[in-house]
Design an enzyme around this catalytic site. Structure first.
Site, PDB file in Angstrom:
ATOM      1  N   LYS A 118     -10.445  -0.690  10.649  1.00  0.00           N
ATOM      2  CA  LYS A 118     -11.143  -2.076   9.524  1.00  0.00           C
ATOM      3  C   LYS A 118     -10.601  -3.281  10.317  1.00  0.00           C
ATOM      4  O   LYS A 118     -11.275  -4.655  10.282  1.00  0.00           O
ATOM      5  CB  LYS A 118      -9.666  -2.870   9.315  1.00  0.00           C
ATOM      6  CG  LYS A 118      -9.010  -1.357   7.999  1.00  0.00           C
ATOM      7  CD  LYS A 118      -7.680  -1.563   6.374  1.00  0.00           C
ATOM      8  CE  LYS A 118      -7.267  -0.576   6.799  1.00  0.00           C
ATOM      9  NZ  LYS A 118      -7.767  -0.373   4.917  1.00  0.00           N
TER      10      LYS A 118
ATOM     11  N   CYS B 197      -5.011   2.171  -3.595  1.00  0.00           N
ATOM     12  CA  CYS B 197      -3.556   3.134  -3.534  1.00  0.00           C
ATOM     13  C   CYS B 197      -2.263   2.115  -3.270  1.00  0.00           C
ATOM     14  O   CYS B 197      -1.783   1.892  -2.914  1.00  0.00           O
ATOM     15  CB  CYS B 197      -3.847   2.832  -1.408  1.00  0.00           C
ATOM     16  SG  CYS B 197      -4.705   4.662  -1.105  1.00  0.00           S
TER      17      CYS B 197
ATOM     18  N   HIS C  64       0.453  -0.642  -0.007  1.00  0.00           N
ATOM     19  CA  HIS C  64       0.151  -0.067   0.270  1.00  0.00           C
ATOM     20  C   HIS C  64       0.854   1.024   0.441  1.00  0.00           C
ATOM     21  O   HIS C  64       2.177   1.328   0.813  1.00  0.00           O
ATOM     22  CB  HIS C  64      -1.058   0.031   1.657  1.00  0.00           C
ATOM     23  CG  HIS C  64      -2.180   0.422   1.391  1.00  0.00           C
ATOM     24  ND1 HIS C  64      -1.840   2.019   2.145  1.00  0.00           N
ATOM     25  CD2 HIS C  64      -3.203   1.031   1.201  1.00  0.00           C
ATOM     26  CE1 HIS C  64      -2.888   2.940   1.498  1.00  0.00           C
ATOM     27  NE2 HIS C  64      -3.940   1.996   1.735  1.00  0.00           N
TER      28      HIS C  64
ATOM     29  N   GLN D 161      -4.534  -5.162   7.037  1.00  0.00           N
ATOM     30  CA  GLN D 161      -5.186  -5.973   6.817  1.00  0.00           C
ATOM     31  C   GLN D 161      -5.537  -7.690   7.390  1.00  0.00           C
ATOM     32  O   GLN D 161      -6.412  -8.506   6.939  1.00  0.00           O
ATOM     33  CB  GLN D 161      -5.511  -6.328   5.134  1.00  0.00           C
ATOM     34  CG  GLN D 161      -5.509  -5.134   3.908  1.00  0.00           C
ATOM     35  CD  GLN D 161      -6.545  -4.771   4.012  1.00  0.00           C
ATOM     36  OE1 GLN D 161      -8.241  -5.997   3.932  1.00  0.00           O
ATOM     37  NE2 GLN D 161      -6.761  -3.361   3.967  1.00  0.00           N
TER      38      GLN D 161
ATOM     39  N   ASP E 298       2.849  -4.901   7.791  1.00  0.00           N
ATOM     40  CA  ASP E 298       1.813  -4.034   7.674  1.00  0.00           C
ATOM     41  C   ASP E 298       0.789  -4.627   8.197  1.00  0.00           C
ATOM     42  O   ASP E 298       0.247  -5.188   6.842  1.00  0.00           O
ATOM     43  CB  ASP E 298       2.080  -2.977   6.939  1.00  0.00           C
ATOM     44  CG  ASP E 298       0.611  -3.019   6.334  1.00  0.00           C
ATOM     45  OD1 ASP E 298      -0.439  -2.565   7.667  1.00  0.00           O
ATOM     46  OD2 ASP E 298       0.437  -1.796   5.361  1.00  0.00           O
TER      47      ASP E 298
HETATM   48  N1  PMP Z   1      -2.323  -0.686   4.587  1.00  0.00           N
HETATM   49  C1  PMP Z   1      -2.574  -1.411   4.134  1.00  0.00           C
HETATM   50  C2  PMP Z   1      -2.560  -2.824   3.677  1.00  0.00           C
HETATM   51  C3  PMP Z   1      -3.805  -1.111   4.323  1.00  0.00           C
HETATM   52  O1  PMP Z   1      -5.080  -1.488   3.750  1.00  0.00           O
HETATM   53  C4  PMP Z   1      -4.376   0.126   4.627  1.00  0.00           C
HETATM   54  C5  PMP Z   1      -5.573   1.088   4.262  1.00  0.00           C
HETATM   55  N2  PMP Z   1      -6.415   0.621   2.989  1.00  0.00           N
HETATM   56  C6  PMP Z   1      -3.665   1.396   4.994  1.00  0.00           C
HETATM   57  C7  PMP Z   1      -1.668   0.285   5.317  1.00  0.00           C
HETATM   58  C8  PMP Z   1      -3.421   2.322   5.854  1.00  0.00           C
HETATM   59  O2  PMP Z   1      -4.552   2.531   7.005  1.00  0.00           O
HETATM   60  P1  PMP Z   1      -4.689   3.540   7.909  1.00  0.00           P
HETATM   61  O3  PMP Z   1      -6.908   3.534   7.335  1.00  0.00           O
HETATM   62  O4  PMP Z   1      -4.969   3.125   8.993  1.00  0.00           O
HETATM   63  O5  PMP Z   1      -4.136   4.180   7.773  1.00  0.00           O
END
Ligand code: PMP
Length: 410
Positions: A225, A363, A124, A202, A199
């Site tokens: 999430k 993203c 991401h 997910q 990270d």
């Molecule tokens: N990493 C991944 C793999 C994500 O899916 C996301 C959110 N789409 C993020 C980071 C960012 O997370 P946050 O919305 O908590 O900033």
């Protein structure tokens, strides 16, 4: 797995699922972007504001002490959830993005010119851009772990050099659902004294995470999430690494002493929590973690895997469709394209049929570029989704395909 009555009971805890869109009952399949919140999470935050709220940490008065206790109890809940060895290793952040930036901004001061940071093609933007910034500030070099066409990491220990200081990878890809071989990556990295940040945006809602068993150096979670509120997340870090990491932001609460000549910093976790923290968010997140544990992460994963298998099997039979991301180990994300159609048009058509999916690059622009596509339509499942909803989704995709499919010219 859940019985039909258990599933109904679970769904009843999420009143928003009864909404209608365009006159149809909502089928919410955008859970990888954000999940909904059960009543008990909303109530925990409401109760905090009604009975306990005051500013934390410095107050001698009783309400401030109560608020501090509730906030620190939430930290303890996160520690327990991740099986961290000490609560000082749990830092509350605004979300995953904020957690990764906290580590990356500290590393910008620790990295030296010529050092390397390794990220993966699956990342991401939140796990790419902070590292690009850290590399730019320090003169370090950003390198990339490649993938195969199924969306699996081509992890190879040879990607590490003696200058690789940190590897940053997601546990589960938000765009494709690939579950990455974190155990292997950590083992290989630690053999070369390279730190690993995972990270977990997910993975949090789908997997039971034990940071000590994984032996990761940093792990991040996103509250919104995992059935918790927005504006809250978690950074786990091994204590020795947090001690060595420069603070991200300066301000109240993160200091020991302040003089105009020099400031000394508080110990972790407070060193990384400048300013008034999001107490209600932390309390809501703690309740969300209790909720997923009460339901059972193993059962949640089994349920979602069954939904993913059902949807994938039905859609795999359609020649007009391309499933994007076919890794052996996958979590509940189904990305797809209809030949000749733009993902945006798929999303709009499905929305008019009551089905909420996400469309676009998710993203992950470098990943889309690697796959040679502009984006995908993505359905992502949560514990409250049902086989009937999956069937409605499949029927809607069939209808959208009949409207949008355009065979590409040979
Ligand atoms: N990493 C991944 C793999 C994500 O899916 C996301 C959110 N789409 C993020 C980071 C960012 O997370 P946050 O919305 O908590 O900033």
């Amino acid at each position: 797995m859940f019985s039909a009555s258990e599933l109904l009971e679970l769904r009843a805890q999420f009143p928003i699922l009864e909404s209608t869109v365009h006159g149809k009952t909502l089928v919410y399949l955008d859970n990888a972007a954000s999940t909904h919140k059960p009543d008990r999470v909303l109530e925990s935050m409401n109760a905090y504001y009604r009975t306990t709220h005051s500013n934390v940490h410095r107050g001698v008065h009783q309400l401030s002490q109560k608020a501090t206790e509730a906030f620190e109890q939430a930290r303890e809940e996160v520690r327990l959830h991740l099986n961290a060895s000490d609560a000082s290793e749990i830092i509350f952040t605004k979300g995953c993005t904020d957690a990764i930036n906290t580590v990356a901004s500290g590393y910008a001061e620790l990295l030296r010119a010529g050092d390397e940071v390794l990220v993966s093609t699956l990342e991401h933007h939140s796990n790419i851009v902070p590292w690009q910034m850290a590399c730019r500030r320090s003169g370090a070099v950003l390198r990339v772990i490649p993938i195969n066409d199924s969306g699996e990491l081509l992890w190879d220990v040879a990607l590490l050099s003696p200058r690789t200081r940190l590897v940053a990878v997601n546990h589960i890809s938000n765009a494709l659902g690939t579950i990455n071989p974190i155990e292997q990556i950590v083992r290989d990295c630690h053999a070369q004294h390279t730190a690993v940040l995972v990270d977990g945006a997910q993975s949090g809602p789908h997997l039971s995470i034990d940071v000590q068993a994984l032996d990761v150096d940093f792990y991040t979670l996103s509250g919104h999430k995992i059935y918790g509120p927005t504006g809250i997340g978690v950074l786990y870090g091994k204590r020795a690494l947090l001690d060595a990491l420069p603070p991200y932001q300066g301000g109240g609460d993160m200091i020991k002493t302040v003089r105009f000549e020099e400031t000394t910093y508080a110990d972790p976790p407070f060193k990384f929590e400048a300013g008034t923290p999001n107490m209600a968010g932390a309390i809501g997140l703690a309740e969300a973690l209790r909720f997923v544990r009460d339901v059972g992460l193993k059962r949640i994963q089994e349920h979602e895997t069954a939904l993913l298998t059902q949807a994938s099997a039905e859609l795999a039979g359609m020649s007009e469709l391309r499933l994007v991301g076919t890794a052996q180990r996958k979590a509940s994300v189904l990305s797809f394209l209809i030949e000749g159609a733009h993902p945006y048009d798929i999303g709009v058509l499905l929305d008019h049929m009551g089905i909420a999916v996400r469309t676009g690059h998710h993203c992950t622009q470098p990943l889309m570029e690697r796959l040679g596509i502009p984006g995908t339509a993505r359905a992502s499942f949560a514990l409250y989704n049902t086989p009937v909803e999956v069937e409605a989704f499949v029927q809607a995709v069939r209808k959208a395909t009949s409207m949008l499919y355009e065979p590409t010219q040979a």
